[in-house]
Design an enzyme around this catalytic site. Structure first.
Site, PDB file in Angstrom:
ATOM      1  N   HIS A   2      58.216 -54.613  -1.595  1.00 36.00           N
ATOM      2  CA  HIS A   2      58.132 -56.052  -1.323  1.00 36.00           C
ATOM      3  C   HIS A   2      58.038 -56.893  -2.584  1.00 36.00           C
ATOM      4  O   HIS A   2      58.158 -58.101  -2.525  1.00 36.00           O
ATOM      5  CB  HIS A   2      56.936 -56.358  -0.413  1.00 36.00           C
ATOM      6  CG  HIS A   2      55.616 -56.266  -1.122  1.00 36.00           C
ATOM      7  ND1 HIS A   2      55.074 -55.070  -1.500  1.00 36.00           N
ATOM      8  CD2 HIS A   2      54.756 -57.226  -1.530  1.00 36.00           C
ATOM      9  CE1 HIS A   2      53.917 -55.301  -2.108  1.00 36.00           C
ATOM     10  NE2 HIS A   2      53.700 -56.591  -2.142  1.00 36.00           N
TER      11      HIS A   2
HETATM   12  C1  UD1 Z   1      51.574 -61.370  -1.165  1.00 37.82           C
HETATM   13  C2  UD1 Z   1      50.762 -61.091  -2.428  1.00 37.82           C
HETATM   14  C3  UD1 Z   1      50.945 -59.621  -2.824  1.00 37.82           C
HETATM   15  C4  UD1 Z   1      50.619 -58.702  -1.664  1.00 37.82           C
HETATM   16  C5  UD1 Z   1      51.478 -59.103  -0.472  1.00 37.82           C
HETATM   17  C6  UD1 Z   1      51.173 -58.228   0.735  1.00 37.82           C
HETATM   18  C7  UD1 Z   1      50.618 -62.969  -4.007  1.00 37.82           C
HETATM   19  C8  UD1 Z   1      51.092 -63.475  -5.308  1.00 37.82           C
HETATM   20  N1  UD1 Z   1      51.248 -61.873  -3.547  1.00 37.82           N
HETATM   21  O1  UD1 Z   1      52.933 -61.216  -1.523  1.00 37.82           O
HETATM   22  O2  UD1 Z   1      50.064 -59.333  -3.891  1.00 37.82           O
HETATM   23  O3  UD1 Z   1      50.900 -57.375  -2.044  1.00 37.82           O
HETATM   24  O4  UD1 Z   1      51.197 -60.472  -0.157  1.00 37.82           O
HETATM   25  O5  UD1 Z   1      52.117 -58.363   1.746  1.00 37.82           O
HETATM   26  O6  UD1 Z   1      49.700 -63.524  -3.440  1.00 37.82           O
HETATM   27  N2  UD1 Z   1      56.771 -64.565   4.568  1.00 37.82           N
HETATM   28  C9  UD1 Z   1      57.076 -64.631   5.899  1.00 37.82           C
HETATM   29  N3  UD1 Z   1      56.035 -64.562   6.788  1.00 37.82           N
HETATM   30  C10 UD1 Z   1      54.756 -64.459   6.397  1.00 37.82           C
HETATM   31  C11 UD1 Z   1      54.474 -64.429   5.028  1.00 37.82           C
HETATM   32  C12 UD1 Z   1      55.483 -64.454   4.108  1.00 37.82           C
HETATM   33  O7  UD1 Z   1      58.213 -64.707   6.304  1.00 37.82           O
HETATM   34  O8  UD1 Z   1      53.863 -64.411   7.261  1.00 37.82           O
HETATM   35  C13 UD1 Z   1      57.897 -64.577   3.580  1.00 37.82           C
HETATM   36  C14 UD1 Z   1      58.244 -65.964   3.100  1.00 37.82           C
HETATM   37  O9  UD1 Z   1      59.596 -66.029   2.939  1.00 37.82           O
HETATM   38  C15 UD1 Z   1      57.561 -66.028   1.738  1.00 37.82           C
HETATM   39  C16 UD1 Z   1      57.651 -64.579   1.258  1.00 37.82           C
HETATM   40  O10 UD1 Z   1      57.534 -63.814   2.461  1.00 37.82           O
HETATM   41  O11 UD1 Z   1      58.180 -66.917   0.894  1.00 37.82           O
HETATM   42  C17 UD1 Z   1      56.577 -64.192   0.303  1.00 37.82           C
HETATM   43  O12 UD1 Z   1      55.266 -64.420   0.830  1.00 37.82           O
HETATM   44  P1  UD1 Z   1      54.043 -64.693  -0.185  1.00 37.82           P
HETATM   45  O13 UD1 Z   1      52.768 -64.844   0.530  1.00 37.82           O
HETATM   46  O14 UD1 Z   1      54.413 -65.788  -1.103  1.00 37.82           O
HETATM   47  O15 UD1 Z   1      53.964 -63.378  -1.073  1.00 37.82           O
HETATM   48  P2  UD1 Z   1      54.106 -61.843  -0.672  1.00 37.82           P
HETATM   49  O16 UD1 Z   1      55.323 -61.311  -1.298  1.00 37.82           O
HETATM   50  O17 UD1 Z   1      53.911 -61.599   0.779  1.00 37.82           O
END
Ligand code: UD1
Length: 356
Positions: free
Chosen positions: A204
């Site tokens: 991820h």
């Molecule tokens: C976050 C944490 C990472 C952790 C991971 C676990 C940070 C910097 N990163 O990364 O350390 O390992 O969570 O999963 O805080 N999205 C959805 N639905 C959701 C959440 C996210 O579709 O419920 C998608 C969105 O497009 C979003 C992308 O995932 O832009 C990234 O989500 P984000 O919370 O920014 O970071 P993660 O990569 O999930």
């Protein structure tokens, strides 16, 4: 009153046992603040259901965005909560954006901060998590660590050793209390899978999955190295947007939706091994004695490699071939469980908080 902060998947796993321990304390009470960093059912409420986490007192609804955007939304949301009522302590866990955003917000309003999983370092500042760890630790008042090495790191940074407590790993508390409740995911029978005859893949991190060419080429290599073994790949939402409609091009890879906690750990516990770029999963694999290959150049959790079942492979996918052959040949190292990863960490944390 303690504010417990949780925003993203790994946070939910880490706070569940702390909340349970606080609930059985006569001296402490808490408010649960969900920042809304993760919001999809499969990334959030499924974890609350599986782990019996109570409904949050506040949901800040921060959602997705750039690093700065997301951090800013969490900070302004939490500041509003604090301006209504301040707790005696803000307790943050792990290293996600919610961790850093809420610790800064609390500290600036003179609320002391406790950091669970303090002091671990990868040295890689290209990862937002490393910056989150450094900033959070730099302003925390109480440090709870998963290892002795994390204690040493904090002391080297000049923190007062009376404020540092080596308590163990709350993620392992959750695993210990749920290991007999793990639930078979539907994919297990629909394939069907056989215990110790398949692998699990999770990727991820933006560096591994944001670029379409890099992701496809990495998956092609993994697919080839697997020979005829199957691998189940529960996909973070980011994979879907990068891979688009290329899901059927890899004959050994079985893609599925993100799994809830009990299903995912059932899958891992019964697998032959796991290929991942996560940090927390390397700890769970170590505890369960499952071979683990990490597609990163560094780790903030060296004990999973030195003591546990994890090996650091790097980000050049060609380096996965030999270790994967070793695993398929049945030659993986055994590994042991690090000190104090015994299911009692949250109780230790609560006893210390009661004393303070
Ligand atoms: C976050 C944490 C990472 C952790 C991971 C676990 C940070 C910097 N990163 O990364 O350390 O390992 O969570 O999963 O805080 N999205 C959805 N639905 C959701 C959440 C996210 O579709 O419920 C998608 C969105 O497009 C979003 C992308 O995932 O832009 C990234 O989500 P984000 O919370 O920014 O970071 P993660 O990569 O999930």
């Amino acid at each position: 009153m303690i504010d417990i902060i949780a925003g993203a998947r790994p946070n939910f796993v880490k706070i569940a046992p702390i909340i349970q321990a606080i609930q059985s304390s006569d001296l402490l009470d808490f408010r649960l603040i969900h920042t809304g960093q993760h919001y999809d059912k499969k990334m959030s409420s499924d974890f609350f259901d599986d782990l019996n986490i109570p409904k949050p007192n506040f949901n800040l609804g921060a959602g997705s965005g750039s690093q700065a955007e997301q951090t800013a939304k969490i900070m302004t949301g939490y500041e509003d909560v604090l301006n209504e009522q301040k707790p005696n302590l803000c307790l943050v866990v792990g290293d996600v954006n919610s961790t850093m955003a809420c610790s800064i917000t609390a500290k600036k309003l003179h609320v002391p901060v406790a950091h669970v999983e303090a002091g671990i370092r990868s040295g890689d500042l290209r990862m937002p998590e490393e910056i989150n760890r450094m900033v959070t630790d730099s302003i925390s008042d109480i440090f709870f660590t998963t290892t002795g090495q994390a204690v040493d790191n904090l002391i080297k940074l000049g923190h007062d050793k009376n404020c540092i407590h080596f308590v163990g790993n709350t993620m392992i508390d959750t695993l210990v209390s749920n290991i007999d409740r793990l639930r078979k995911p539907t994919v297990y029978d629909s394939i069907p899978l056989e215990a110790k005859d398949y692998l699990v893949i999770t990727l991820h991190r933006p560096s591994n999955v944001n670029n379409h060419e890099v992701l496809v080429s990495n998956l092609e290599s993994i697919n080839t190295f697997l020979r005829d073994k199957k691998a189940i790949f529960p996909c973070h939402p980011r994979i879907k947007s990068t891979l688009q409609d290329n899901f059927n091009n890899f004959s050994n890879l079985i893609f599925c939706e993100p799994m809830s906690y009990l299903e995912f750990n059932f899958l891992v516990k019964n697998s032959l091994g796991i290929v991942t770029d996560s940090g927390g999963i390397t700890e769970e694999a170590t505890f369960m004695g499952i071979p683990c290959m990490t597609l990163r150049d560094s780790t903030e959790r060296p004990e999973t490699v030195n003591i546990g079942t994890n090996e650091l492979i790097g980000t050049d996918i060609r380096n996965l071939k030999t270790p994967l052959e070793k695993l398929l040949g049945g030659n993986w190292k055994k590994g042991a469980v690090p000190k104090k990863w015994d299911g009692k960490t949250s109780e230790r944390i609560v006893r210390i908080l009661e004393r303070l």
